[in-house]
Design a protein around this motif. Structure first.
Motif, PDB file in Angstrom:
ATOM      1  N   TYR A 158       5.110  14.869  -8.122  1.00  0.00           N
ATOM      2  CA  TYR A 158       6.079  15.843  -7.599  1.00  0.00           C
ATOM      3  C   TYR A 158       7.457  15.625  -8.214  1.00  0.00           C
ATOM      4  CZ  TYR A 158       2.463  16.504  -4.036  1.00  0.00           C
ATOM      5  OH  TYR A 158       1.288  16.744  -3.382  1.00  0.00           O
ATOM      6  N   GLU A 159       8.002  16.682  -8.803  1.00  0.00           N
ATOM      7  CA  GLU A 159       9.264  16.541  -9.519  1.00  0.00           C
ATOM      8  C   GLU A 159      10.452  16.302  -8.603  1.00  0.00           C
ATOM      9  OE1 GLU A 159      11.027  20.249 -11.137  1.00  0.00           O
ATOM     10  OE2 GLU A 159       9.084  21.150 -10.646  1.00  0.00           O
ATOM     11  N   LEU A 160      10.357  16.661  -7.331  1.00  0.00           N
ATOM     12  CA  LEU A 160      11.465  16.434  -6.411  1.00  0.00           C
ATOM     13  C   LEU A 160      11.602  14.969  -6.004  1.00  0.00           C
ATOM     14  CD1 LEU A 160      11.115  19.583  -4.136  1.00  0.00           C
ATOM     15  CD2 LEU A 160      13.162  18.956  -5.444  1.00  0.00           C
ATOM     16  N   VAL A 161      10.553  14.182  -6.195  1.00  0.00           N
ATOM     17  CA  VAL A 161      10.608  12.768  -5.840  1.00  0.00           C
ATOM     18  C   VAL A 161      11.170  12.005  -7.032  1.00  0.00           C
ATOM     19  CG1 VAL A 161       9.334  10.748  -5.048  1.00  0.00           C
ATOM     20  CG2 VAL A 161       8.623  13.036  -4.312  1.00  0.00           C
ATOM     21  N   LYS A 162      12.346  11.452  -6.847  1.00  0.00           N
ATOM     22  CA  LYS A 162      13.061  10.804  -7.950  1.00  0.00           C
ATOM     23  C   LYS A 162      12.709   9.331  -8.099  1.00  0.00           C
ATOM     24  CE  LYS A 162      17.790   9.830  -9.509  1.00  0.00           C
ATOM     25  NZ  LYS A 162      19.237   9.993  -9.165  1.00  0.00           N
ATOM     26  N   GLU A 163      12.652   8.593  -6.980  1.00  0.00           N
ATOM     27  CA  GLU A 163      12.455   7.144  -7.073  1.00  0.00           C
ATOM     28  C   GLU A 163      11.920   6.603  -5.754  1.00  0.00           C
ATOM     29  OE1 GLU A 163      14.965   3.125  -8.416  1.00  0.00           O
ATOM     30  OE2 GLU A 163      16.035   4.985  -7.971  1.00  0.00           O
ATOM     31  N   PHE A 185       3.330  12.827   4.356  1.00  0.00           N
ATOM     32  CA  PHE A 185       4.365  12.959   3.337  1.00  0.00           C
ATOM     33  C   PHE A 185       3.874  13.806   2.173  1.00  0.00           C
ATOM     34  CE2 PHE A 185       6.788   9.715   5.472  1.00  0.00           C
ATOM     35  CZ  PHE A 185       8.098   9.880   5.011  1.00  0.00           C
ATOM     36  N   ASP A 186       2.627  13.595   1.773  1.00  0.00           N
ATOM     37  CA  ASP A 186       2.081  14.359   0.646  1.00  0.00           C
ATOM     38  C   ASP A 186       2.078  15.846   0.971  1.00  0.00           C
ATOM     39  OD1 ASP A 186      -0.189  15.532  -1.140  1.00  0.00           O
ATOM     40  OD2 ASP A 186       0.254  13.581  -1.999  1.00  0.00           O
ATOM     41  N   ARG A 235       0.825  -1.206   0.000  1.00  0.00           N
ATOM     42  CA  ARG A 235       0.000   0.000   0.000  1.00  0.00           C
ATOM     43  C   ARG A 235       0.865   1.265   0.000  1.00  0.00           C
ATOM     44  NH1 ARG A 235      -4.804   2.238   4.090  1.00  0.00           N
ATOM     45  NH2 ARG A 235      -4.376   4.441   3.600  1.00  0.00           N
ATOM     46  N   LEU A 236       1.868   1.307   0.892  1.00  0.00           N
ATOM     47  CA  LEU A 236       2.682   2.512   1.013  1.00  0.00           C
ATOM     48  C   LEU A 236       3.512   2.758  -0.247  1.00  0.00           C
ATOM     49  CD1 LEU A 236       3.885   2.268   4.721  1.00  0.00           C
ATOM     50  CD2 LEU A 236       2.314   3.961   3.760  1.00  0.00           C
ATOM     51  N   PHE A 267       3.490   6.128  -2.528  1.00  0.00           N
ATOM     52  CA  PHE A 267       4.686   6.918  -2.812  1.00  0.00           C
ATOM     53  C   PHE A 267       4.960   6.990  -4.311  1.00  0.00           C
ATOM     54  CE2 PHE A 267       6.068   5.896   1.693  1.00  0.00           C
ATOM     55  CZ  PHE A 267       5.875   7.194   2.147  1.00  0.00           C
ATOM     56  N   GLU A 268       4.686   5.929  -5.028  1.00  0.00           N
ATOM     57  CA  GLU A 268       4.858   5.968  -6.481  1.00  0.00           C
ATOM     58  C   GLU A 268       3.915   6.990  -7.109  1.00  0.00           C
ATOM     59  OE1 GLU A 268       6.431   1.388  -7.311  1.00  0.00           O
ATOM     60  OE2 GLU A 268       4.282   1.858  -7.434  1.00  0.00           O
ATOM     61  N   GLY A 269       2.742   7.136  -6.530  1.00  0.00           N
ATOM     62  CA  GLY A 269       1.826   8.178  -6.991  1.00  0.00           C
ATOM     63  C   GLY A 269       2.394   9.567  -6.749  1.00  0.00           C
TER      64      GLY A 269
END
Length: 464
Positions: free
Chosen positions: A345-350, A431-432, A333-334, A338-340
């Motif tokens: 968000y462009e700062l989230v790379k992977e 986190f969002d 689920r988590l 996070f993949e969403g």
């Protein structure tokens, strides 16, 4: 000291905790906590939650670096330990053997039917030390191969196979014959093993520093290379084992059966330190090969009754509460959530991980405003951006988490395996919200960043 006196002492001196540590223990750690606002003065812990002086509740995604897989103060473990203390057992006779140790070894080996023997230790690092020693003793070779960015502990043998210079530098000569290879690089591994002088290859199935997941064929093919060149394959499951990744052992994701498996952290139940080396009989028998070598390796406190009982109680809780299955379900689920965020968000790379061992990596943005602010932080101190996430997560959302390593751009989630859907919703919305704030320039997050840059520059000037 009576229980009443202990409670009184804690009540009287609790306000002094940071001054006591600054004076008598690690002053630098106190300074770090106070600088980033992590000096919260937690008063109690229950399950996956911490409570501060005002009785405000926090969700702990650090879980003592993975120790509290069952959460804090699990009643089954606590009651088991009380029963041991009330039983007046003949603990640590030494010239005798422990019934509880035999039972715990039997239970652990049921999870790894391809292994035959167990050596108990007091910690993860001590388990690593024993495994390296056993590998050299069993093979007659000196060489040890480890991966870049690996973490296996901070005692000298473990430090010699630690792939991060921040821990190694400044402590003199380490073990000779140690060779570093890149994680996920089979060609480099074969080159290191081809001389047939390597006693062991030690590897974390998923690297804790950065939550780096191997390619699907890496561990399986690495094991095949070890077989080809007569090298012992050691799986360091100290952080990944006991259900953390949604399998009892992380190696199970890739169908790998190591020559040695190292366990610790969660096996303690969060109360009594314990480590274990699970190994093949052929290796064990080459170390303990004669009666006069029955004590050629050992550890005074390693098979103490409290530690063995804590391990047994932990296994019971994992099985009875289906925590391996819960880790897989909550982790799925988590990771999806996070993949969403990575898409929005462009700062989230992977996003990386398995089960409840998850890494959220941030990277340089595309937009000019964000890029300028990012570069300012990176110039001051590489990896500083993650503090712009973990600090407001704690301050505004009461979530305790950590950066995955020195100069890392990855935040690691390592929550207790007992978290539920309500906790996941708490994690996701927090986190969002913080990541969304980080995309607003100027904004509160980047004001915090400016303060951190100033602190970093002052610290650098002081060192100069």
């Amino acid at each position: 000291m009576t229980p009443e006196n202990l409670a009184l002492l804690l009540a009287e001196r609790d306000a002094d905790r940071y001054s006591l540590h600054a004076r008598y223990l690690n002053e630098q750690m106190v300074r770090v906590l106070q600088t980033i606002g992590f000096d919260r003065e937690y008063r109690r812990g229950q399950g996956q939650y911490l409570y501060d002086r005002a009785d405000d509740r926090y969700l702990d995604l650090l879980s003592g670096f993975g120790v509290f897989a069952l959460g804090r103060n699990h009643p089954t473990v606590r009651d088991t330990l009380k029963a041991v203390l009330d039983s007046d057992l003949p603990n640590l006779v030494q010239l005798d053997v422990s019934t509880l140790a035999g039972i715990l070894a039997e239970r652990l080996l049921k999870y790894t039917p391809y292994l035959d023997k167990v050596f108990f230790a007091n910690s993860g690092a001590e388990s690593v030390e024993a495994a390296l020693k056993f590998a050299r003793g069993a093979t007659g070779r000196d060489g040890l191969v480890y991966c870049g960015h690996a973490f296996h502990g901070l005692s000298y043998g473990a430090l010699s196979v630690n792939g991060d210079g921040i821990f190694r530098n400044g402590f003199g000569s380490l073990l000779p014959g140690c060779t570093e290879v890149p994680f996920n690089d089979l060609a480099a591994l074969e080159q290191a093993l081809a001389s047939r002088t390597q006693a062991a290859f030690i590897v974390e199935p998923i690297q804790g520093k950065g939550v780096v997941v191997p390619d699907d064929n890496y561990l399986r093919d690495a094991l095949a290379l070890c077989r080809k060149y007569g090298t012992i394959f050691i799986a360091d499951e100290i952080q990944t084992g006991l259900g953390r990744t949604g399998r009892f052992l992380a190696c199970e994701h890739w169908g790998v059966e190591p020559d040695m498996v190292l366990l610790s952290k969660s096996l303690s139940g969060g109360h009594v330190p314990v480590g274990a080396v699970l190994t093949r009989k052929a290796i064990f028998d080459k170390v303990f090969d004669r009666m006069d070598r029955a004590v050629v390796h050992g550890s005074t406190f390693s098979k103490n009754d409290l530690a063995m009982a804590a391990g047994l109680a932990t296994l019971n809780v994992i099985e009875n509460e289906k925590l391996v299955e819960n880790a897989a379900r909550m982790g799925t689920r988590l990771i999806k959530a996070f993949e969403g965020m990575a898409e929005r968000y462009e700062l989230v790379k992977e996003v990386r991980g398995k089960g409840l061992m998850i890494g959220l990596e941030f990277g340089a943005p595309r937009s000019l405003k964000l890029k300028a602010s990012w570069n300012l932080l990176e110039t001051a101190n590489s990896g500083l951006f993650c503090q712009l996430i973990v600090i407001p997560l704690l301050k505004e959302h009461h979530i305790l988490t950590q950066v995955a390593g020195h100069a890392s751009h990855t935040i690691k989630l390592l929550p207790p395996l007992i978290i539920n859907d309500e906790d996941c919703a708490w994690i996701e919305r927090s986190f969002d919200a913080v990541i969304a704030d980080a995309h607003r320039v100027p904004g509160a997050v980047w004001s915090l960043g400016k303060t951190l840059v100033e602190n970093a520059m002052r610290a650098r000037a002081a060192r100069a």
